[in-house]
Design a protein around this motif. Sequence first.
Motif, PDB file in Angstrom:
ATOM      1  N   LEU A  99      11.255 -11.521   4.034  1.00 30.03           N
ATOM      2  CA  LEU A  99      10.849 -10.197   4.495  1.00 30.03           C
ATOM      3  C   LEU A  99      10.754  -9.227   3.327  1.00 30.03           C
ATOM      4  O   LEU A  99      11.625  -9.190   2.466  1.00 30.03           O
ATOM      5  CB  LEU A  99      11.866  -9.638   5.484  1.00 30.03           C
ATOM      6  CG  LEU A  99      11.887 -10.254   6.866  1.00 30.03           C
ATOM      7  CD1 LEU A  99      13.015  -9.644   7.685  1.00 30.03           C
ATOM      8  CD2 LEU A  99      10.567 -10.068   7.574  1.00 30.03           C
ATOM      9  N   GLN A 149       7.005  -4.252   3.835  1.00 29.79           N
ATOM     10  CA  GLN A 149       5.709  -4.157   4.497  1.00 29.79           C
ATOM     11  C   GLN A 149       5.331  -5.351   5.361  1.00 29.79           C
ATOM     12  O   GLN A 149       4.489  -5.222   6.238  1.00 29.79           O
ATOM     13  CB  GLN A 149       4.590  -3.980   3.452  1.00 29.79           C
ATOM     14  CG  GLN A 149       4.642  -2.676   2.711  1.00 29.79           C
ATOM     15  CD  GLN A 149       5.613  -2.699   1.541  1.00 29.79           C
ATOM     16  OE1 GLN A 149       5.940  -3.761   1.013  1.00 29.79           O
ATOM     17  NE2 GLN A 149       6.087  -1.537   1.157  1.00 29.79           N
ATOM     18  N   TYR A 150       5.874  -6.528   5.093  1.00 30.25           N
ATOM     19  CA  TYR A 150       5.418  -7.718   5.817  1.00 30.25           C
ATOM     20  C   TYR A 150       6.415  -8.863   5.699  1.00 30.25           C
ATOM     21  O   TYR A 150       7.343  -8.815   4.909  1.00 30.25           O
ATOM     22  CB  TYR A 150       4.044  -8.175   5.316  1.00 30.25           C
ATOM     23  CG  TYR A 150       3.962  -8.398   3.825  1.00 30.25           C
ATOM     24  CD1 TYR A 150       4.398  -9.590   3.256  1.00 30.25           C
ATOM     25  CD2 TYR A 150       3.451  -7.414   2.974  1.00 30.25           C
ATOM     26  CE1 TYR A 150       4.328  -9.790   1.891  1.00 30.25           C
ATOM     27  CE2 TYR A 150       3.375  -7.612   1.612  1.00 30.25           C
ATOM     28  CZ  TYR A 150       3.823  -8.806   1.076  1.00 30.25           C
ATOM     29  OH  TYR A 150       3.761  -9.010  -0.277  1.00 30.25           O
ATOM     30  N   PHE A 201       6.509 -12.688   4.553  1.00 34.85           N
ATOM     31  CA  PHE A 201       5.740 -13.577   3.687  1.00 34.85           C
ATOM     32  C   PHE A 201       6.117 -15.016   4.032  1.00 34.85           C
ATOM     33  O   PHE A 201       7.280 -15.400   3.941  1.00 34.85           O
ATOM     34  CB  PHE A 201       6.048 -13.282   2.217  1.00 34.85           C
ATOM     35  CG  PHE A 201       5.242 -14.106   1.259  1.00 34.85           C
ATOM     36  CD1 PHE A 201       3.892 -13.856   1.079  1.00 34.85           C
ATOM     37  CD2 PHE A 201       5.833 -15.124   0.540  1.00 34.85           C
ATOM     38  CE1 PHE A 201       3.146 -14.615   0.192  1.00 34.85           C
ATOM     39  CE2 PHE A 201       5.099 -15.890  -0.346  1.00 34.85           C
ATOM     40  CZ  PHE A 201       3.750 -15.627  -0.520  1.00 34.85           C
ATOM     41  N   ARG A 229       3.896 -17.544  15.467  1.00 35.19           N
ATOM     42  CA  ARG A 229       5.111 -16.735  15.384  1.00 35.19           C
ATOM     43  C   ARG A 229       5.678 -16.497  16.779  1.00 35.19           C
ATOM     44  O   ARG A 229       4.948 -16.374  17.758  1.00 35.19           O
ATOM     45  CB  ARG A 229       4.790 -15.376  14.760  1.00 35.19           C
ATOM     46  CG  ARG A 229       5.989 -14.434  14.707  1.00 35.19           C
ATOM     47  CD  ARG A 229       5.610 -13.028  14.293  1.00 35.19           C
ATOM     48  NE  ARG A 229       4.759 -12.435  15.318  1.00 35.19           N
ATOM     49  CZ  ARG A 229       3.724 -11.655  15.067  1.00 35.19           C
ATOM     50  NH1 ARG A 229       3.374 -11.357  13.831  1.00 35.19           N
ATOM     51  NH2 ARG A 229       3.006 -11.158  16.054  1.00 35.19           N
ATOM     52  N   ARG A 240       0.610 -13.638   4.832  1.00 39.75           N
ATOM     53  CA  ARG A 240       1.340 -12.380   4.970  1.00 39.75           C
ATOM     54  C   ARG A 240       1.191 -11.885   6.403  1.00 39.75           C
ATOM     55  O   ARG A 240       0.092 -11.532   6.824  1.00 39.75           O
ATOM     56  CB  ARG A 240       0.799 -11.335   4.002  1.00 39.75           C
ATOM     57  CG  ARG A 240       1.219 -11.591   2.597  1.00 39.75           C
ATOM     58  CD  ARG A 240       0.742 -10.460   1.685  1.00 39.75           C
ATOM     59  NE  ARG A 240       1.252 -10.643   0.356  1.00 39.75           N
ATOM     60  CZ  ARG A 240       0.623 -11.272  -0.628  1.00 39.75           C
ATOM     61  NH1 ARG A 240      -0.572 -11.792  -0.416  1.00 39.75           N
ATOM     62  NH2 ARG A 240       1.175 -11.399  -1.809  1.00 39.75           N
ATOM     63  N   ASP A 241       2.311 -11.868   7.117  1.00 39.86           N
ATOM     64  CA  ASP A 241       2.326 -11.331   8.476  1.00 39.86           C
ATOM     65  C   ASP A 241       2.554  -9.832   8.357  1.00 39.86           C
ATOM     66  O   ASP A 241       3.681  -9.369   8.253  1.00 39.86           O
ATOM     67  CB  ASP A 241       3.430 -12.012   9.286  1.00 39.86           C
ATOM     68  CG  ASP A 241       3.489 -11.529  10.725  1.00 39.86           C
ATOM     69  OD1 ASP A 241       2.661 -10.677  11.108  1.00 39.86           O
ATOM     70  OD2 ASP A 241       4.377 -12.012  11.454  1.00 39.86           O
ATOM     71  N   ARG A 242       1.474  -9.087   8.371  1.00 42.34           N
ATOM     72  CA  ARG A 242       1.549  -7.636   8.156  1.00 42.34           C
ATOM     73  C   ARG A 242       2.004  -6.876   9.401  1.00 42.34           C
ATOM     74  O   ARG A 242       2.176  -5.659   9.357  1.00 42.34           O
ATOM     75  CB  ARG A 242       0.207  -7.117   7.674  1.00 42.34           C
ATOM     76  CG  ARG A 242      -0.149  -7.695   6.311  1.00 42.34           C
ATOM     77  CD  ARG A 242      -1.406  -7.079   5.745  1.00 42.34           C
ATOM     78  NE  ARG A 242      -1.842  -7.757   4.550  1.00 42.34           N
ATOM     79  CZ  ARG A 242      -1.339  -7.564   3.333  1.00 42.34           C
ATOM     80  NH1 ARG A 242      -0.358  -6.722   3.155  1.00 42.34           N
ATOM     81  NH2 ARG A 242      -1.818  -8.228   2.296  1.00 42.34           N
ATOM     82  N   ASP A 243       2.224  -7.582  10.498  1.00 43.71           N
ATOM     83  CA  ASP A 243       2.717  -6.924  11.703  1.00 43.71           C
ATOM     84  C   ASP A 243       4.220  -6.673  11.659  1.00 43.71           C
ATOM     85  O   ASP A 243       4.735  -5.905  12.467  1.00 43.71           O
ATOM     86  CB  ASP A 243       2.402  -7.755  12.951  1.00 43.71           C
ATOM     87  CG  ASP A 243       0.922  -7.755  13.277  1.00 43.71           C
ATOM     88  OD1 ASP A 243       0.207  -6.836  12.832  1.00 43.71           O
ATOM     89  OD2 ASP A 243       0.484  -8.684  13.980  1.00 43.71           O
ATOM     90  N   TYR A 244       4.927  -7.335  10.742  1.00 49.27           N
ATOM     91  CA  TYR A 244       6.380  -7.214  10.694  1.00 49.27           C
ATOM     92  C   TYR A 244       6.870  -7.063   9.271  1.00 49.27           C
ATOM     93  O   TYR A 244       6.470  -7.812   8.382  1.00 49.27           O
ATOM     94  CB  TYR A 244       7.068  -8.416  11.356  1.00 49.27           C
ATOM     95  CG  TYR A 244       6.905  -8.337  12.835  1.00 49.27           C
ATOM     96  CD1 TYR A 244       7.782  -7.560  13.575  1.00 49.27           C
ATOM     97  CD2 TYR A 244       5.837  -8.936  13.462  1.00 49.27           C
ATOM     98  CE1 TYR A 244       7.592  -7.407  14.937  1.00 49.27           C
ATOM     99  CE2 TYR A 244       5.649  -8.789  14.823  1.00 49.27           C
ATOM    100  CZ  TYR A 244       6.524  -8.031  15.553  1.00 49.27           C
ATOM    101  OH  TYR A 244       6.330  -7.866  16.895  1.00 49.27           O
ATOM    102  N   GLY A 245       7.755  -6.094   9.088  1.00 47.16           N
ATOM    103  CA  GLY A 245       8.420  -5.871   7.812  1.00 47.16           C
ATOM    104  C   GLY A 245       9.905  -5.687   8.042  1.00 47.16           C
ATOM    105  O   GLY A 245      10.382  -5.667   9.177  1.00 47.16           O
ATOM    106  N   ASP A 304      11.236  -3.075  10.664  1.00 48.52           N
ATOM    107  CA  ASP A 304      10.823  -3.122  12.066  1.00 48.52           C
ATOM    108  C   ASP A 304      11.995  -3.504  12.970  1.00 48.52           C
ATOM    109  O   ASP A 304      12.989  -4.046  12.523  1.00 48.52           O
ATOM    110  CB  ASP A 304       9.679  -4.123  12.259  1.00 48.52           C
ATOM    111  CG  ASP A 304       8.378  -3.606  11.679  1.00 48.52           C
ATOM    112  OD1 ASP A 304       8.251  -2.380  11.519  1.00 48.52           O
ATOM    113  OD2 ASP A 304       7.500  -4.428  11.387  1.00 48.52           O
TER     114      ASP A 304
END
Length: 95
Positions: free
Chosen positions: A13, A16-17, A19, A35, A55-60, A63
């Motif tokens: 994590l 921003q995302y 990885f 996911r 890169r899962d940009r929906d979760y950082g 969150d």
Amino acid sequence: NPPEPPTGLKVALTRQYAFVRWSASEGAEEYVIYRRIDGQDPFQQIGTSTQTTFRDRDYGRDDEFDLLEYYVVATTGCGASEPSDVATVRPRGRQ
């Protein structure tokens, strides 16, 4: 024949995302990333990659969730592999 499943799946994590990375499957043309959030069923397809990273940009890191779980499937024109092992990640301080 379909490719072998990806191996060595890891998730980290950042602010921003999330990885996601894994080891290549010989002959794979594309990877499909799945996911699940906080153990909710079922896993959802969230993207594809021709590389061995996503890169899962929906979760950082900031969150609101307690657990993210991922797996990856390798694909070719001959079909899809079995799923990789599941990799999990939790934000710091959450059990």
